[in-house]
Scaffold this motif. Structure first.
Motif, PDB file in Angstrom:
ATOM      1  N   ILE A  28       0.814  -1.211   0.000  1.00  0.00           N
ATOM      2  CA  ILE A  28       0.000   0.000   0.000  1.00  0.00           C
ATOM      3  C   ILE A  28       0.853   1.269   0.000  1.00  0.00           C
ATOM      4  O   ILE A  28       0.338   2.365   0.200  1.00  0.00           O
ATOM      5  CB  ILE A  28      -0.999   0.023   1.178  1.00  0.00           C
ATOM      6  N   CYS A  29       2.165   1.114  -0.241  1.00  0.00           N
ATOM      7  CA  CYS A  29       3.070   2.258  -0.247  1.00  0.00           C
ATOM      8  C   CYS A  29       3.134   2.877  -1.643  1.00  0.00           C
ATOM      9  O   CYS A  29       3.553   2.208  -2.594  1.00  0.00           O
ATOM     10  CB  CYS A  29       4.468   1.819   0.196  1.00  0.00           C
ATOM     11  N   PRO A  30       2.742   4.134  -1.815  1.00  0.00           N
ATOM     12  CA  PRO A  30       2.782   4.775  -3.136  1.00  0.00           C
ATOM     13  C   PRO A  30       4.167   4.838  -3.746  1.00  0.00           C
ATOM     14  O   PRO A  30       4.321   4.748  -4.958  1.00  0.00           O
ATOM     15  CB  PRO A  30       2.221   6.177  -2.865  1.00  0.00           C
ATOM     16  N   LYS A  31       5.209   4.979  -2.912  1.00  0.00           N
ATOM     17  CA  LYS A  31       6.561   5.044  -3.453  1.00  0.00           C
ATOM     18  C   LYS A  31       6.989   3.695  -4.031  1.00  0.00           C
ATOM     19  O   LYS A  31       7.761   3.644  -4.999  1.00  0.00           O
ATOM     20  CB  LYS A  31       7.548   5.509  -2.375  1.00  0.00           C
ATOM     21  N   CYS A  32       6.508   2.607  -3.441  1.00  0.00           N
ATOM     22  CA  CYS A  32       6.793   1.289  -4.003  1.00  0.00           C
ATOM     23  C   CYS A  32       6.135   1.150  -5.372  1.00  0.00           C
ATOM     24  O   CYS A  32       6.701   0.553  -6.295  1.00  0.00           O
ATOM     25  CB  CYS A  32       6.286   0.195  -3.063  1.00  0.00           C
ATOM     26  N   TRP A  33       4.942   1.700  -5.502  1.00  0.00           N
ATOM     27  CA  TRP A  33       4.247   1.710  -6.789  1.00  0.00           C
ATOM     28  C   TRP A  33       5.042   2.538  -7.811  1.00  0.00           C
ATOM     29  O   TRP A  33       5.198   2.136  -8.968  1.00  0.00           O
ATOM     30  CB  TRP A  33       2.852   2.282  -6.576  1.00  0.00           C
ATOM     31  N   ALA A  34       5.592   3.658  -7.366  1.00  0.00           N
ATOM     32  CA  ALA A  34       6.340   4.540  -8.263  1.00  0.00           C
ATOM     33  C   ALA A  34       7.650   3.917  -8.724  1.00  0.00           C
ATOM     34  O   ALA A  34       8.187   4.284  -9.773  1.00  0.00           O
ATOM     35  CB  ALA A  34       6.613   5.877  -7.586  1.00  0.00           C
ATOM     36  N   LEU A  35       8.182   2.977  -7.947  1.00  0.00           N
ATOM     37  CA  LEU A  35       9.444   2.337  -8.292  1.00  0.00           C
ATOM     38  C   LEU A  35       9.276   1.287  -9.400  1.00  0.00           C
ATOM     39  O   LEU A  35      10.256   0.861 -10.009  1.00  0.00           O
ATOM     40  CB  LEU A  35      10.050   1.684  -7.039  1.00  0.00           C
ATOM     41  N   ARG A  36       8.053   0.893  -9.665  1.00  0.00           N
ATOM     42  CA  ARG A  36       7.806  -0.221 -10.597  1.00  0.00           C
ATOM     43  C   ARG A  36       8.479  -0.069 -11.953  1.00  0.00           C
ATOM     44  O   ARG A  36       9.146  -0.999 -12.419  1.00  0.00           O
ATOM     45  CB  ARG A  36       6.299  -0.424 -10.803  1.00  0.00           C
ATOM     46  N   PRO A  37       8.329   1.063 -12.645  1.00  0.00           N
ATOM     47  CA  PRO A  37       8.945   1.139 -13.974  1.00  0.00           C
ATOM     48  C   PRO A  37      10.467   1.029 -13.935  1.00  0.00           C
ATOM     49  O   PRO A  37      11.074   0.446 -14.844  1.00  0.00           O
ATOM     50  CB  PRO A  37       8.510   2.520 -14.491  1.00  0.00           C
ATOM     51  N   ILE A  38      11.081   1.555 -12.881  1.00  0.00           N
ATOM     52  CA  ILE A  38      12.536   1.478 -12.754  1.00  0.00           C
ATOM     53  C   ILE A  38      12.976   0.029 -12.577  1.00  0.00           C
ATOM     54  O   ILE A  38      13.933  -0.439 -13.207  1.00  0.00           O
ATOM     55  CB  ILE A  38      13.010   2.351 -11.582  1.00  0.00           C
ATOM     56  N   MET A  39      12.256  -0.718 -11.734  1.00  0.00           N
ATOM     57  CA  MET A  39      12.623  -2.115 -11.508  1.00  0.00           C
ATOM     58  C   MET A  39      12.345  -2.968 -12.742  1.00  0.00           C
ATOM     59  O   MET A  39      13.095  -3.905 -13.041  1.00  0.00           O
ATOM     60  CB  MET A  39      11.867  -2.654 -10.294  1.00  0.00           C
ATOM     61  N   LYS A  40      11.288  -2.657 -13.463  1.00  0.00           N
ATOM     62  CA  LYS A  40      11.009  -3.389 -14.703  1.00  0.00           C
ATOM     63  C   LYS A  40      12.158  -3.218 -15.692  1.00  0.00           C
ATOM     64  O   LYS A  40      12.634  -4.190 -16.302  1.00  0.00           O
ATOM     65  CB  LYS A  40       9.701  -2.892 -15.331  1.00  0.00           C
ATOM     66  N   LYS A  41      12.597  -1.981 -15.861  1.00  0.00           N
ATOM     67  CA  LYS A  41      13.671  -1.713 -16.818  1.00  0.00           C
ATOM     68  C   LYS A  41      14.974  -2.371 -16.359  1.00  0.00           C
ATOM     69  O   LYS A  41      15.703  -2.958 -17.175  1.00  0.00           O
ATOM     70  CB  LYS A  41      13.871  -0.206 -16.980  1.00  0.00           C
ATOM     71  N   LEU A  42      15.268  -2.294 -15.071  1.00  0.00           N
ATOM     72  CA  LEU A  42      16.490  -2.905 -14.553  1.00  0.00           C
ATOM     73  C   LEU A  42      16.478  -4.407 -14.798  1.00  0.00           C
ATOM     74  O   LEU A  42      17.492  -4.989 -15.214  1.00  0.00           O
ATOM     75  CB  LEU A  42      16.615  -2.614 -13.054  1.00  0.00           C
ATOM     76  N   ARG A 119       2.996 -11.567  -9.905  1.00  0.00           N
ATOM     77  CA  ARG A 119       1.798 -11.189 -10.680  1.00  0.00           C
ATOM     78  C   ARG A 119       0.689 -10.728  -9.750  1.00  0.00           C
ATOM     79  O   ARG A 119      -0.022  -9.753 -10.029  1.00  0.00           O
ATOM     80  CB  ARG A 119       1.322 -12.362 -11.538  1.00  0.00           C
ATOM     81  N   PHE A 120       0.530 -11.419  -8.634  1.00  0.00           N
ATOM     82  CA  PHE A 120      -0.518 -11.071  -7.675  1.00  0.00           C
ATOM     83  C   PHE A 120      -0.245  -9.706  -7.050  1.00  0.00           C
ATOM     84  O   PHE A 120      -1.162  -8.877  -6.921  1.00  0.00           O
ATOM     85  CB  PHE A 120      -0.601 -12.149  -6.590  1.00  0.00           C
ATOM     86  N   LEU A 121       1.009  -9.447  -6.672  1.00  0.00           N
ATOM     87  CA  LEU A 121       1.364  -8.147  -6.099  1.00  0.00           C
ATOM     88  C   LEU A 121       1.089  -7.037  -7.098  1.00  0.00           C
ATOM     89  O   LEU A 121       0.540  -5.984  -6.740  1.00  0.00           O
ATOM     90  CB  LEU A 121       2.840  -8.141  -5.696  1.00  0.00           C
ATOM     91  N   ARG A 122       1.454  -7.251  -8.362  1.00  0.00           N
ATOM     92  CA  ARG A 122       1.212  -6.242  -9.392  1.00  0.00           C
ATOM     93  C   ARG A 122      -0.286  -5.976  -9.545  1.00  0.00           C
ATOM     94  O   ARG A 122      -0.716  -4.827  -9.643  1.00  0.00           O
ATOM     95  CB  ARG A 122       1.814  -6.703 -10.722  1.00  0.00           C
ATOM     96  N   SER A 123      -1.080  -7.026  -9.526  1.00  0.00           N
ATOM     97  CA  SER A 123      -2.530  -6.864  -9.655  1.00  0.00           C
ATOM     98  C   SER A 123      -3.106  -6.104  -8.461  1.00  0.00           C
ATOM     99  O   SER A 123      -3.984  -5.239  -8.620  1.00  0.00           O
ATOM    100  CB  SER A 123      -3.203  -8.241  -9.787  1.00  0.00           C
ATOM    101  N   LEU A 124      -2.613  -6.406  -7.255  1.00  0.00           N
ATOM    102  CA  LEU A 124      -3.068  -5.690  -6.058  1.00  0.00           C
ATOM    103  C   LEU A 124      -2.794  -4.200  -6.161  1.00  0.00           C
ATOM    104  O   LEU A 124      -3.671  -3.369  -5.876  1.00  0.00           O
ATOM    105  CB  LEU A 124      -2.351  -6.246  -4.822  1.00  0.00           C
ATOM    106  N   GLN A 125      -1.575  -3.849  -6.566  1.00  0.00           N
ATOM    107  CA  GLN A 125      -1.220  -2.436  -6.667  1.00  0.00           C
ATOM    108  C   GLN A 125      -2.062  -1.725  -7.719  1.00  0.00           C
ATOM    109  O   GLN A 125      -2.454  -0.566  -7.528  1.00  0.00           O
ATOM    110  CB  GLN A 125       0.270  -2.313  -6.997  1.00  0.00           C
ATOM    111  N   GLU A 126      -2.370  -2.407  -8.800  1.00  0.00           N
ATOM    112  CA  GLU A 126      -3.210  -1.800  -9.835  1.00  0.00           C
ATOM    113  C   GLU A 126      -4.626  -1.562  -9.310  1.00  0.00           C
ATOM    114  O   GLU A 126      -5.245  -0.523  -9.590  1.00  0.00           O
ATOM    115  CB  GLU A 126      -3.239  -2.696 -11.068  1.00  0.00           C
ATOM    116  N   GLN A 127      -5.144  -2.506  -8.538  1.00  0.00           N
ATOM    117  CA  GLN A 127      -6.488  -2.338  -7.982  1.00  0.00           C
ATOM    118  C   GLN A 127      -6.542  -1.176  -6.994  1.00  0.00           C
ATOM    119  O   GLN A 127      -7.540  -0.464  -6.911  1.00  0.00           O
ATOM    120  CB  GLN A 127      -6.945  -3.637  -7.297  1.00  0.00           C
ATOM    121  N   LEU A 128      -5.442  -0.969  -6.250  1.00  0.00           N
ATOM    122  CA  LEU A 128      -5.409   0.119  -5.273  1.00  0.00           C
ATOM    123  C   LEU A 128      -5.157   1.468  -5.929  1.00  0.00           C
ATOM    124  O   LEU A 128      -5.911   2.420  -5.741  1.00  0.00           O
ATOM    125  CB  LEU A 128      -4.329  -0.155  -4.219  1.00  0.00           C
TER     126      LEU A 128
END
Length: 290
Positions: A28-42, A119-128
């Motif tokens: 439920i941390c917005p900063k963790c959500w914001a980190l997603r594109p950086i981790m995907k690219k890495l 996949r489940f974590l990604r889906s949870l963050q998208e729902q939130l």
């Protein structure tokens, strides 16, 4: 230019990857959500060299503090990653009732495999953060499990199990032992060197993480070519405009142009959130829903 994909040799060498990254997150941390594109690219560029272990962080008291922040409709603009985060829910009548059960649900999903858990974590963050739903609602959890292609009966059984609860407590213990005080936090380890890991908390530009990877490998690794934008959309299903801009080194205007072009080709459909437009991949032979 043709993208290079993982070969069978790459897969066989998975255990030989020199770098392991402990990624401490809170769903439920917005900063963790914001980190997603950086981790995907890495991960896409350095996949043969690194493996990422998601570790849930946060005691019940800290989870409740973040729940209260979301319920107060607090917003979190995260400029370093380019992702704007609105952590609020649509109305104060829909708080996150139990952040603890959300964390246990993630560990239950991980019992079906690391990729299933991701996949489940990604889906949870998208729902939130996109749909702004209460992700502690059991119906939402089941929907996320279904979206992540989990065995639903097994997931429902595991979410109430002692095993999943103990797995979460184990994550919290690891976070405590590594003195993780905020999320997201990344700890980089080189399996071939006995030195202590490098810990970095917060969200930084992509180049910072690349520099750490290259320094810890003691040599400049050969980056893999990124997939095409179409392949990226097909893999991750839902993306934000800044996410495409970050990964492909485009301006926001250029990324939006690329995504709108695919919208007219009926390859994606827009999802309008409060402060951002997201794009959902449309499977072949399926018409958009909006």
């Amino acid at each position: 230019m043709t993208a290079k994909y993982w070969t069978d040799t790459d897969r066989q060498a998975v255990e030989q990857k020199p770098l392991e990254i402990y990624l401490f997150v809170d769903p439920i941390c917005p900063k963790c959500w914001a980190l997603r594109p950086i981790m995907k690219k890495l991960m896409m560029e350095y996949e043969p060299y690194i493996r990422i272990k998601h570790v849930l962080s946060g005691t019940l008291s800290t989870l409740n503090k973040k729940r209260s922040a979301l319920a107060r409709n607090e917003e979190y603009p995260v400029t370093r990653s380019g992702m704007y985060c609105n952590g609020s829910l649509r109305t104060s009548n829909h708080p996150i009732d139990s952040p603890f059960i959300v964390s246990v649900a993630i560990k239950a999903a991980e019992l079906q495999g690391k990729r299933a858990g991701n996949r489940f974590l990604r889906s949870l963050q998208e729902q939130l953060f996109i749909e702004q739903l209460d992700i502690s609602d059991f119906r939402v959890l089941q929907s996320c499990a279904n979206e992540a292609n989990l065995d639903l009966d097994e997931f429902v059984q595991d979410i109430h199990s002692v095993t999943a609860s103990k797995a979460f407590q184990c994550d919290v213990k690891i976070a405590s032992e590594m003195d993780v005080e905020e999320t997201p936090t990344l700890v980089f380890f080189n399996e071939n060197i006995e030195d202590e890991g490098i810990k970095i908390d917060g969200v930084y530009p992509y180049e910072v993480y690349v520099q750490i990877v290259e320094e810890m490998l003691l040599e400049k690794p050969q980056k893999k070519e990124l997939p095409t934008i179409d392949q990226f959309l097909e893999r991750f299903k839902v993306v934000a405009t800044p996410e495409v801009a970050i990964i492909y080194n485009l301006s926001i205007q250029e990324a939006e142009k690329e995504l709108k072009k695919r919208m007219f080709q009926q390859k994606v459909e827009p999802i309008n959130a409060k402060n951002e437009t997201f794009w959902r991949h449309i499977p072949q032979n399926k018409f958009p829903t909006t």
